[in-house]
Scaffold this motif. Structure first.
Motif, PDB file in Angstrom:
ATOM      1  N   THR A  46       1.726  -5.350   8.296  1.00 49.09           N
ATOM      2  CA  THR A  46       2.606  -4.196   8.444  1.00 49.09           C
ATOM      3  C   THR A  46       3.971  -4.724   8.874  1.00 49.09           C
ATOM      4  O   THR A  46       4.072  -5.485   9.837  1.00 49.09           O
ATOM      5  N   GLU A  89       0.852  -1.197   0.000  1.00 48.17           N
ATOM      6  CA  GLU A  89       0.000   0.000   0.000  1.00 48.17           C
ATOM      7  C   GLU A  89       0.888   1.247   0.000  1.00 48.17           C
ATOM      8  O   GLU A  89       0.709   2.155  -0.797  1.00 48.17           O
ATOM      9  N   SER A  90       1.853   1.274   0.905  1.00 53.64           N
ATOM     10  CA  SER A  90       2.772   2.413   0.995  1.00 53.64           C
ATOM     11  C   SER A  90       3.863   2.087   2.016  1.00 53.64           C
ATOM     12  O   SER A  90       3.853   1.014   2.629  1.00 53.64           O
ATOM     13  N   ASN A 150      -4.440  -3.855   3.645  1.00 47.95           N
ATOM     14  CA  ASN A 150      -5.404  -4.369   4.643  1.00 47.95           C
ATOM     15  C   ASN A 150      -4.918  -5.475   5.578  1.00 47.95           C
ATOM     16  O   ASN A 150      -5.700  -5.989   6.358  1.00 47.95           O
ATOM     17  N   PHE A 178       3.547  -1.009   4.562  1.00 47.51           N
ATOM     18  CA  PHE A 178       2.137  -1.370   4.744  1.00 47.51           C
ATOM     19  C   PHE A 178       1.652  -2.159   3.533  1.00 47.51           C
ATOM     20  O   PHE A 178       1.766  -1.678   2.396  1.00 47.51           O
ATOM     21  N   ARG A 234       8.755   1.324   7.724  1.00 55.07           N
ATOM     22  CA  ARG A 234       7.506   0.608   7.981  1.00 55.07           C
ATOM     23  C   ARG A 234       6.843   0.401   6.619  1.00 55.07           C
ATOM     24  O   ARG A 234       6.671   1.360   5.870  1.00 55.07           O
ATOM     25  N   PHE A 245       6.824   4.053   5.006  1.00 54.86           N
ATOM     26  CA  PHE A 245       7.052   5.246   5.824  1.00 54.86           C
ATOM     27  C   PHE A 245       8.366   5.085   6.563  1.00 54.86           C
ATOM     28  O   PHE A 245       8.695   3.984   7.013  1.00 54.86           O
TER      29      PHE A 245
END
Lengths: 185, 158
Positions: free
Chosen positions: A98, A79-80, A95, A92, A90, A82
């Motif tokens: 992580t 998803e992305s 859904n 992601f 991190r 960070f």
């Protein structure tokens, strides 16, 4: 002809009672679940595992994500990502997962989040996450419960009715919460 | 005349279709967002005191969410290593844990929270428990001050 109020009381008590069964069960189960929120997570099953990823030297963010995804055999899309601080990332995944990783050592954790079967949905309704129209539906249900409580007092006549044992049991039901209020408030 | 089971099917289909349409542009939480312009999280964090009391809208990836109550989320800033916490009243808005990684807009009032020593210890203990970390009260030397957006509404995009 005289209005047979008890007959109508019992008919309404019975039929509104049928209508309220589903939501009463949902609210009761959710009530127990969220009552113990300090001891557990009533909405999600969260599992966490320590991982070790081999990260090539000087790898950039994209490469770190690719390597992590490949080495962990994760098949859902990213998803992305960070960077919370230098040397940490991190990632992601849609859904579900992580990954939190130390980009120098390659050591980190993978966390999987799963909604608790049925319980998440029960809490969703009970705690009114939905808001909007559900707020009014829940109000109608609350009024129905109020009606059931009061009409229930008058279902039976005689010794087993309100004028008999009913008044004492009703009084106990009212006194009990009052005692807790006096003790804890 | 339609029987009860047919009515139930019709109601279910209508509700499902309505919710799908509503979520096309992101799912709205609380009062949604009303401001036209976003403020960069990096600008806010550079001089936070200048923004205290102001109603702001911020945009960023959700990088953390309260695991039990969904009562806060953290948005990544436009610069590396920056986050801003969006705190909502318990139960008023519930952010789903699965929204981590998704893009969000959040609106609220920026505030400065100055804790007492006792509150600081409580907060750090709670934080450690939530993240499975060990907590040593003796390491805490002074009370904490932090900033957050008191969230009024948000939109989370799929």
């Amino acid at each position: 002809m005289a209005f047979k109020w008890r007959k109508w009381n019992n008919i309404l008590h019975r039929d509104i009672g049928y209508l309220a069964v589903g939501l009463t069960i949902i609210y009761a189960i959710s009530g127990i679940a969220v009552n113990h929120i300090d001891q557990w997570n009533p909405n999600y099953v969260i599992s966490q595992e320590t991982i070790k990823i081999h990260i090539p030297e000087n790898a950039k963010t994209g490469r770190i994500i690719d390597e992590t995804t490949r080495q962990l055999n994760i098949e859902v899309p990213v998803e992305s990502s960070f960077r919370p601080e230098p040397g940490r990332i991190r990632i992601f995944y849609t859904n579900q997962y992580t990954v939190d990783l130390n980009t120098k050592s390659g050591i980190g954790t993978i966390e999987r989040v799963k909604e608790r079967f049925l319980l998440y949905d029960f809490n969703f309704l009970h705690l009114n996450y939905a808001k909007k129209l559900w707020t009014y539906a829940a109000d109608v249900y609350a009024v129905a419960l109020l009606f059931l409580a009061v009409s229930g007092l008058f279902v039976l006549k005689g010794r087993k009715g309100f004028k008999g044992r009913g008044k004492w049991l009703t009084a106990i039901g009212i006194i009990l919460p009052v005692i807790f209020l006096i003790i804890y408030k | 005349m339609l029987n009860i089971s047919k009515w139930l099917i019709i109601i279910t289909v209508v509700f499902s279709a309505t919710s799908l349409l509503a979520e096309e542009d992101g799912k709205v939480y609380g009062k949604g967002v009303t401001l036209e312009d976003t403020t960069q999280i990096s600008d806010i964090l550079a001089t936070p005191d200048d923004y205290v009391g102001q109603r702001l809208m911020v945009k960023g990836r959700i990088v953390d969410v309260c695991k039990k109550r969904g009562c806060w989320m953290e948005l990544a800033g436009d610069q590396e290593f920056q986050t801003l916490r969006i705190k909502v009243k318990d139960g008023e808005i519930v952010f789903p844990l699965q929204s981590r990684g998704k893009l969000a807009l959040a609106e609220g009032v920026f505030e400065k929270i100055e804790l007492s020593m006792e509150q600081t210890l409580q907060r750090m203990k709670h934080h450690a428990e939530e993240h499975g970390e060990t907590f040593n009260a003796e390491e805490v030397k002074e009370p904490m001050t932090y900033y957050q957006l008191r969230g009024l509404g948000a939109v989370i995009f799929e």
